[in-house]
Scaffold this active site. Structure first.
Site, short mmCIF file in Angstrom:
data_model
loop_
_atom_site.label_atom_id
_atom_site.label_comp_id
_atom_site.label_asym_id
_atom_site.label_seq_id
_atom_site.Cartn_x
_atom_site.Cartn_y
_atom_site.Cartn_z
N ILE A 154 -4.78 -8.58 -0.24
CA ILE A 154 -5.20 -7.29 -0.76
C ILE A 154 -4.07 -6.33 -0.37
O ILE A 154 -3.63 -6.31 0.78
CB ILE A 154 -6.57 -6.85 -0.21
CG1 ILE A 154 -6.95 -5.44 -0.70
CG2 ILE A 154 -6.64 -6.90 1.31
CD1 ILE A 154 -8.41 -5.03 -0.36
N SER A 155 -3.57 -5.56 -1.34
CA SER A 155 -2.40 -4.72 -1.09
C SER A 155 -2.71 -3.66 -0.04
O SER A 155 -3.86 -3.27 0.17
CB SER A 155 -1.96 -4.03 -2.39
OG SER A 155 -1.67 -4.98 -3.38
N GLN A 156 -1.63 -3.17 0.58
CA GLN A 156 -1.73 -2.08 1.55
C GLN A 156 -2.26 -0.82 0.84
O GLN A 156 -1.85 -0.52 -0.28
CB GLN A 156 -0.31 -1.83 2.07
CG GLN A 156 -0.20 -0.75 3.09
CD GLN A 156 1.24 -0.58 3.56
OE1 GLN A 156 2.11 -1.39 3.23
NE2 GLN A 156 1.47 0.47 4.32
#
Ligand code: SAH
Length: 230
Positions: free
Chosen positions: A69-71
């Protein structure tokens, strides 16, 4: 009476969510629609269960299956670059956890999202249903876009591509924006493409990021190999 019930069940993450939003503001995120939607979106529902305690740190987290899950900063920055107006039609490539798609939906966009990993696709669909979000999902290779619903006012690719896939340029509405990380497997430059007319596109670059690879016909063959010949 309703007030009473709400007090009985406080949201344990509300304060952390607000702190994350303030952090993003300090890091330079200015789009108030993005910040307002992030203040409402429960990231703890999208992260892998074993990382719930870290859901509001500004870091990418493992989803399993070698995906992340992206930052939050990256999500907020990319979403700001889309310059979305409520009601616009957006295509996302790489549903992953579903967090980015949910954010777009909370901002009032009509969201279409494509994922090539079956387990992640199923998991994201379940979370969208649980949260009552209306998001159109597709299982398959998003490097060729989703032609049936084109044109899109905005397209966001959340996996790194070796080059900009032509089908995505074609599926952009005139005036539409495409945000995509382009580079090698180690690092990518974030590119925004604006379609100015049938034939004209304007390109801008926004610094280096690191994404998992876009795997597909217009992406990488697999993690260890070369881009597909196009
Ligand atoms: N937007 C996601 C982050 C996803 S990570 C989030 O908010 O959590 C990138 C995702 O892209 C992974 O789930 C990966 O399986 C997916 N992906 C990679 N190549 C793809 C392709 N060609 N089509 C669709 N999804 C792809």
């Amino acid at each position: 009476m309703q007030q009473q019930q709400r007090n009985d069940f406080p949201d344990p993450y509300a304060e952390l969510r607000q702190m994350l939003v303030e952090h993003l503001r300090r890091r330079g995120i200015r789009d108030e629609r993005v910040l307002a939607a992030m203040a409402r979106l429960p990231r703890e529902r999208f992260v892998h269960p074993s990382f719930v305690h870290r859901a509001y740190e500004d870091v990418a987290l493992p989803l399993g299956f070698n995906q992340t899950i992206s930052q939050p900063y990256t999500v907020a920055f990319m979403t700001s670059l889309l310059e979305l107006e409520p009601g616009e039609k957006v295509l996302e490539i790489g549903t992953g956890s579903g967090y980015q798609a949910a954010l777009l939906a909370l901002m009032g966009a009509k969201v279409y999202t494509v994922e090539r990993h079956w387990e992640l696709y199923q998991r994201a669909r379940r979370i969208f249903a649980e949260l009552g979000l209306s998001i159109q999902t597709r299982f398959g290779d998003g490097s060729i876009g989703w032609a049936e619903h084109a044109p899109y006012d905005a397209i966001i690719v959340t996996a790194g591509a070796p080059q900009i896939p032509k089908p995505l340029l074609e599926q952009l509405a005139i005036g539409g924006r495409l945000v995509i990380p382009v580079g090698d497997l180690q690092s990518q430059v974030l590119v925004r493409v604006r379609r100015q007319s049938e034939q004209e596109y304007q390109y801008e670059e926004f610094g280096e990021f690191r994404f998992v690879p876009l795997v597909g016909k217009e992406g990488w063959q697999d993690v260890h190999s070369k881009p597909n010949p196009s």
